[in-house]
Write a protein that holds these residues in place. Structure first.
Motif, short mmCIF file in Angstrom:
data_model
loop_
_atom_site.label_atom_id
_atom_site.label_comp_id
_atom_site.label_asym_id
_atom_site.label_seq_id
_atom_site.Cartn_x
_atom_site.Cartn_y
_atom_site.Cartn_z
N LEU A 252 0.83 -1.20 0.00
CA LEU A 252 0.00 0.00 0.00
C LEU A 252 0.87 1.26 0.00
O LEU A 252 0.59 2.22 -0.73
CB LEU A 252 -0.93 0.00 1.22
CG LEU A 252 -1.98 -1.11 1.29
CD1 LEU A 252 -2.78 -0.99 2.58
CD2 LEU A 252 -2.91 -1.06 0.09
N GLU A 253 1.91 1.24 0.80
CA GLU A 253 2.78 2.41 0.90
C GLU A 253 3.50 2.67 -0.43
O GLU A 253 3.56 3.81 -0.90
CB GLU A 253 3.80 2.21 2.02
CG GLU A 253 4.69 3.41 2.25
CD GLU A 253 5.64 3.19 3.41
OE1 GLU A 253 6.86 3.12 3.16
OE2 GLU A 253 5.16 3.08 4.55
N SER A 254 4.04 1.63 -1.03
CA SER A 254 4.74 1.82 -2.31
C SER A 254 3.77 2.27 -3.40
O SER A 254 4.14 3.04 -4.29
CB SER A 254 5.43 0.51 -2.72
OG SER A 254 4.47 -0.53 -2.95
N ILE A 342 2.81 12.03 7.16
CA ILE A 342 1.35 12.02 7.34
C ILE A 342 0.71 10.93 6.50
O ILE A 342 -0.21 10.23 6.95
CB ILE A 342 0.77 13.41 6.98
CG1 ILE A 342 1.23 14.45 8.00
CG2 ILE A 342 -0.75 13.36 6.92
CD1 ILE A 342 0.84 15.87 7.64
N THR A 343 1.19 10.77 5.26
CA THR A 343 0.64 9.73 4.38
C THR A 343 0.82 8.34 4.99
O THR A 343 -0.12 7.52 4.98
CB THR A 343 1.33 9.80 3.01
OG1 THR A 343 1.06 11.07 2.40
CG2 THR A 343 0.83 8.69 2.09
N LYS A 344 2.00 8.07 5.51
CA LYS A 344 2.24 6.76 6.12
C LYS A 344 1.27 6.51 7.28
O LYS A 344 0.71 5.42 7.42
CB LYS A 344 3.69 6.68 6.62
CG LYS A 344 4.73 6.63 5.51
CD LYS A 344 6.13 6.57 6.10
CE LYS A 344 7.20 6.51 5.00
NZ LYS A 344 8.57 6.47 5.57
N HIS A 351 -6.39 1.90 6.53
CA HIS A 351 -6.35 0.46 6.29
C HIS A 351 -7.11 -0.28 7.38
O HIS A 351 -7.96 -1.14 7.10
CB HIS A 351 -4.89 -0.02 6.23
CG HIS A 351 -4.75 -1.51 6.22
ND1 HIS A 351 -4.65 -2.25 7.39
CD2 HIS A 351 -4.70 -2.41 5.21
CE1 HIS A 351 -4.54 -3.53 7.08
NE2 HIS A 351 -4.56 -3.65 5.76
N ASP A 352 -6.85 0.07 8.64
CA ASP A 352 -7.53 -0.60 9.75
C ASP A 352 -9.02 -0.30 9.74
O ASP A 352 -9.85 -1.19 9.99
CB ASP A 352 -6.90 -0.16 11.08
CG ASP A 352 -5.46 -0.64 11.22
OD1 ASP A 352 -5.06 -1.53 10.44
OD2 ASP A 352 -4.75 -0.13 12.11
N LYS A 353 -9.38 0.95 9.46
CA LYS A 353 -10.80 1.31 9.40
C LYS A 353 -11.52 0.51 8.32
O LYS A 353 -12.64 0.04 8.53
CB LYS A 353 -10.95 2.81 9.11
CG LYS A 353 -10.64 3.71 10.30
CD LYS A 353 -10.89 5.16 9.92
CE LYS A 353 -10.63 6.09 11.10
NZ LYS A 353 -10.85 7.52 10.74
N LEU A 420 -9.22 5.45 1.64
CA LEU A 420 -8.01 4.68 1.36
C LEU A 420 -7.56 4.87 -0.08
O LEU A 420 -6.36 5.00 -0.36
CB LEU A 420 -8.26 3.20 1.66
CG LEU A 420 -7.04 2.29 1.70
CD1 LEU A 420 -5.97 2.84 2.64
CD2 LEU A 420 -7.43 0.87 2.12
N LEU A 421 -8.50 4.91 -1.01
CA LEU A 421 -8.15 5.18 -2.41
C LEU A 421 -7.48 6.54 -2.55
O LEU A 421 -6.51 6.69 -3.30
CB LEU A 421 -9.40 5.15 -3.29
CG LEU A 421 -10.05 3.80 -3.58
CD1 LEU A 421 -11.23 3.97 -4.53
CD2 LEU A 421 -9.07 2.80 -4.15
N GLN A 422 -7.99 7.52 -1.82
CA GLN A 422 -7.41 8.87 -1.91
C GLN A 422 -5.97 8.87 -1.42
O GLN A 422 -5.11 9.52 -2.00
CB GLN A 422 -8.24 9.85 -1.08
CG GLN A 422 -7.71 11.28 -1.14
CD GLN A 422 -8.66 12.28 -0.54
OE1 GLN A 422 -9.83 11.97 -0.30
NE2 GLN A 422 -8.19 13.47 -0.27
N GLU A 423 -5.69 8.14 -0.34
CA GLU A 423 -4.32 8.09 0.17
C GLU A 423 -3.39 7.32 -0.75
O GLU A 423 -2.20 7.60 -0.81
CB GLU A 423 -4.31 7.46 1.57
CG GLU A 423 -4.95 8.32 2.64
CD GLU A 423 -4.31 9.69 2.73
OE1 GLU A 423 -3.07 9.77 2.73
OE2 GLU A 423 -5.05 10.69 2.78
#
Length: 435
Positions: A252-254, A342-344, A351-353, A420-423
């Protein structure tokens, strides 16, 4: 006196009729202007996004910045204009000195190329900014489309409940009139049905409001069509998101660092700030001037002349501009690092939500099936006289609460999905799964 009173009555009646006619005309006009069900055009979510990407007015405004940035490159790469100079002597001095007519050309040394590179980086920033606006516009359309479906789903719940209450009223009326609580059951069922009609009207108003909001987000130029969702409710699985196996956090981060346009904007901002330092430093390089022209005297002698010079930054060395450029570069780096951190953090949170919301929706699906079954059994027991109407109403109220909780859970799930898509900077999870 009687004639006067009769005249007043006639005038009063005419006044009332006039007001009534005007109100009727106004109502008729408003009904003509309002959108009917036939005026609505149903479109899919993808069609809505395509229409917005093509015709959204705000997006068209943002795209104008692309032309501005392209012109900034031309402006940064511009040559300095030559100067036309003349020195015509008159009087006795002109007999022994030459008059001159010529041109002076300023030449920038090691400056124009650096300015152009900085402007090209600015163009990259603008391109990513427009892409970021397009991406976030699609997310806003997703949200407004979903909110409209939520409103339509609430209306469907209300209309289904109306059918149930009509059945209950019919069952109550069909019971023997000499049975216990016959009149009370009929009155209670009839009252609940009439109250439900009021709730349906409120739900219809919410649907219309959500439709206008959806069209406001689309913001299409010179468009009189009222667009609506293709689906009639969220209970249609054609729209809803299937169960998704979310990749691990590292993936997700990458994905975010690879796709986020706002991160690319900040990267371009850092690159431009760094280039601006070079642009400021190169201002210390002396510029040259070359010129030449025609010289003539009153006695008829003539010829040419040439000249050259340097613009040497001795009295002012551009130190403030250089220091400000360095500070802007440091600020851009700090802003980028802050956004990364902040993004991380937000990816972890969202993700948890999303995982929890997805689990809750699955639980509510099972609960809803059980509640439907319980309501059907209670309805049959009341029809056979094995339970009282009050007990059935309690079951029906509990079922309605389950439906509302289910819609609320879907809302939390979808909002977590959008967040999550936005992030991550992607349109769907399929892009992540296929990485």
């Amino acid at each position: 006196m009687n004639n006067m009173n009769n005249m007043k009555k006639i005038i009063f009646i005419i006044f009332i009729l006039l007001i009534t006619s005007l109100n009727a005309f106004a109502t008729e006009q408003s009904q003509e202007l309002a959108h009917s069900d036939d005026d609505k055009l149903k479109i899919t979510l993808q069609e809505a996004m395509n229409k917005a990407l093509e015709g959204n007015i705000e997006l068209q405004e943002q795209r104008k910045n692309l032309g501005i940035s392209q012109n900034d490159i031309k402006k940064a790469n511009a040559l300095k204009n030559p100067q036309i100079q003349s020195n015509v002597l008159v009087g006795q001095i002109g007999k022994s000195n030459a008059s001159q007519l010529g041109a002076l050309l300023p030449i920038e040394i090691a400056k124009r190329g650096e300015r152009k590179k900085a402007a090209e980086i600015g163009l990259s920033y603008t391109e990513n900014k427009i892409k970021d606006y397009e991406f976030k516009l699609k997310l806003r359309i997703r949200t407004s489309y979903f909110n409209l479906l939520i409103a339509k789903s609430n209306l469907k719940i209300m209309e289904d409940r109306k059918k149930l209450l009509e059945d209950l009223l019919e069952i109550a009326k069909n019971k023997p009139q000499n049975s216990d609580n016959y009149e009370i059951d009929v009155l209670q069922a009839d009252m609940r049905l009439k109250k439900q009609l009021i709730q349906i009207n409120k739900a219809k108003a919410n649907v219309r409001s959500a439709q206008y909001n959806f069209n406001r987000v689309l913001n299409l130029e010179n468009n009189l069509t009222l667009y609506d969702t293709m689906e009639d409710s969220l209970f249609e699985q054609a729209f809803f998101i299937a169960h998704i196996n979310i990749p691990d956090y590292e993936t997700l981060e990458s994905t975010a660092f690879q796709h986020r346009y706002d991160l690319k904007m900040y990267e371009a901002k850092i690159a431009k700030a760094k280039k601006d330092i070079t642009v400021a430093q190169h201002k210390r390089i002396p510029d040259a001037y070359v010129g030449g022209g025609y010289a003539f005297m009153n006695d008829g002698n003539s010829g040419g002349y040439v000249g050259a010079g340097l613009d040497v930054p001795v009295l002012y060395t551009y130190e403030p501009e250089i220091q400000n450029a360095k500070l802007e570069y440091e600020k851009a780096q700090l802003e980028y690092n802050s956004l990364i951190n902040i993004t991380k953090n937000i990816i972890h949170t969202n993700h948890d939500k999303f995982v929890i919301a997805m689990e809750n929706v699955e639980h509510y699906k099972d609960i809803l099936d059980e509640s439907n079954r319980m309501l059907e059994l209670s309805k049959k027991r009341y029809a056979k006289g094995k339970t009282q109407l009050t007990n059935l109403i309690i079951v029906e109220n509990a079922h309605r609460e389950v439906l509302n909780e289910y819609l609320s859970a879907i809302g939390v799930y979808y909002n977590a999905y959008i967040a999550l898509l936005q992030e991550l900077g992607v349109d769907s999870f399929s892009e992540i799964v296929n990485l």
